[in-house]
Design an enzyme around this catalytic site. Structure first.
Site, PDB file in Angstrom:
ATOM      1  N   CYS A   1     -18.381   7.609  23.696  1.00 34.70           N
ATOM      2  CA  CYS A   1     -19.785   7.946  23.953  1.00 34.70           C
ATOM      3  C   CYS A   1     -20.426   6.895  24.856  1.00 34.70           C
ATOM      4  O   CYS A   1     -21.125   7.228  25.816  1.00 34.70           O
ATOM      5  CB  CYS A   1     -20.538   8.060  22.625  1.00 34.70           C
ATOM      6  SG  CYS A   1     -22.243   8.633  22.788  1.00 34.70           S
ATOM      7  N   CYS A   2     -20.179   5.623  24.559  1.00 31.92           N
ATOM      8  CA  CYS A   2     -20.725   4.546  25.391  1.00 31.92           C
ATOM      9  C   CYS A   2     -20.174   4.620  26.815  1.00 31.92           C
ATOM     10  O   CYS A   2     -20.888   4.336  27.779  1.00 31.92           O
ATOM     11  CB  CYS A   2     -20.394   3.187  24.779  1.00 31.92           C
ATOM     12  SG  CYS A   2     -21.300   2.799  23.268  1.00 31.92           S
TER      13      CYS A   2
ATOM     14  N   CYS B   1     -29.080   2.217  22.370  1.00 33.47           N
ATOM     15  CA  CYS B   1     -29.572   3.558  22.058  1.00 33.47           C
ATOM     16  C   CYS B   1     -30.255   3.554  20.694  1.00 33.47           C
ATOM     17  O   CYS B   1     -29.885   2.788  19.799  1.00 33.47           O
ATOM     18  CB  CYS B   1     -28.420   4.558  22.071  1.00 33.47           C
ATOM     19  SG  CYS B   1     -27.710   4.820  23.710  1.00 33.47           S
TER      20      CYS B   1
ATOM     21  N   CYS C   1     -28.107   3.989  17.519  1.00 33.65           N
ATOM     22  CA  CYS C   1     -27.021   3.021  17.348  1.00 33.65           C
ATOM     23  C   CYS C   1     -27.535   1.586  17.222  1.00 33.65           C
ATOM     24  O   CYS C   1     -26.746   0.644  17.258  1.00 33.65           O
ATOM     25  CB  CYS C   1     -26.044   3.128  18.514  1.00 33.65           C
ATOM     26  SG  CYS C   1     -25.236   4.740  18.616  1.00 33.65           S
TER      27      CYS C   1
ATOM     28  N   CYS D   1     -19.963  -2.042  24.019  1.00 31.10           N
ATOM     29  CA  CYS D   1     -20.148  -0.731  24.652  1.00 31.10           C
ATOM     30  C   CYS D   1     -19.177  -0.540  25.805  1.00 31.10           C
ATOM     31  O   CYS D   1     -19.024   0.569  26.313  1.00 31.10           O
ATOM     32  CB  CYS D   1     -21.581  -0.578  25.149  1.00 31.10           C
ATOM     33  SG  CYS D   1     -22.013  -1.717  26.485  1.00 31.10           S
TER      34      CYS D   1
END
Length: 272
Positions: free
Chosen positions: A117-118, A226, A229, A256
């Site tokens: 996702c990162c 984010c 997170c 990340c």
């Protein structure tokens, strides 16, 4: 040309402001400063402006998941410094594919999916930004984590250009260009957290409001990413304990991927 002789040329400029000014004279808008709203990023912008860099080029990777306070803070910085912060969002194709295959909240499932996702939301936009620069200014400091304790002030990184597609109808595409050297500069690498905070306060420079916020039980924000997170940390917790908190019992080495060498990120697929 970006090579080790450039580091030799600039390494005797020990003060961050004059260093940024000289680099800007040489590279102009091919030099860009990254910001995610962290105090060090803001201090770097301020030091550049004070050293005579008019309208420094500043950019951010917009994951579409930042705190509302972060978006508001960017507007504050733009007004305060009279600049425009460039936004680099995730590529729509890769983002849609990730969500379709793994869902909106894949980062809860595993570290592999968190890093994926990162990669889509932060690393790919940053790679797009790097395509437009020869000098990358970051807010990394040696006191931020044990893994950054030996961080150099300047280093040469190799950036691989993405593949170039052929015109529509011809199919396929040709490989990306050969890797290109970029000078990565961490001008406040040897500053402490207190030095950064004092600089902002002494020069009346606005800080991100979440860093100024005092929470019950002594909790506070140490770093911001984010919104889902990032959580505040307690008085006795490690600095990055608030990032992807659900992995704390599993592993304290949480990144990340933004500042990992591109070879370490993998060459093609990052999907778990």
């Amino acid at each position: 040309m970006i090579n080790s002789s450039l580091i030799t040329e600039f390494e005797n400029i020990t003060e961050p402001g004059p260093l940024l000014a000289e680099l800007h004279k040489r590279f102009g808008d091919r030099m860009a400063m990254a910001t995610s709203g962290q105090p060090t990023d803001t201090a770097i912008i301020a030091l550049a402006v004070k050293a005579g860099v008019q309208k420094p080029r500043v950019y951010t990777t917009d994951t579409y998941r930042l705190f509302p306070e972060t978006y508001a803070y960017y507007e504050t910085l733009e007004k305060f410094f009279k600049i425009r912060i460039e936004r680099f969002p995730p590529p729509e194709k890769e983002l849609s594919r990730m969500i379709e295959q793994h869902g909106e909240f894949l980062f809860f499932d595993s570290k592999d999916k968190q890093e994926y996702c990162c990669h889509v939301r932060k690393v790919l936009p940053n790679q797009k930004a790097l395509e437009t620069m020869d000098v990358w200014i970051t807010g990394l400091r040696r006191d931020q984590s044990a893994s950054r304790a030996e961080l150099p002030r300047m280093e040469i990184i190799e950036h691989a250009s993405p593949p170039t597609p052929l015109p529509q109808g011809e199919g396929g595409g040709r490989p990306g260009e050969a890797t290109r050297s970029i000078l990565k500069v961490n001008p406040l690498v040897d500053w402490t957290e207190k030095q950064v905070a004092d600089y902002l306060k002494d020069h009346h420079i606005p800080n991100h409001p979440l860093f100024e916020k005092k929470l019950p039980g002594g909790y506070y924000y140490e770093s911001l990413g984010c919104i889902m997170c990032t959580t505040p940390i307690g008085p006795h917790e490690a600095r990055r304990a608030g990032r992807w908190r659900w992995f704390n019992a599993q592993d304290d080495k949480k990144e990340c991927g933004l500042h990992l060498p591109e070879t370490a990120k993998g060459a093609t697929s990052h999907e778990p």
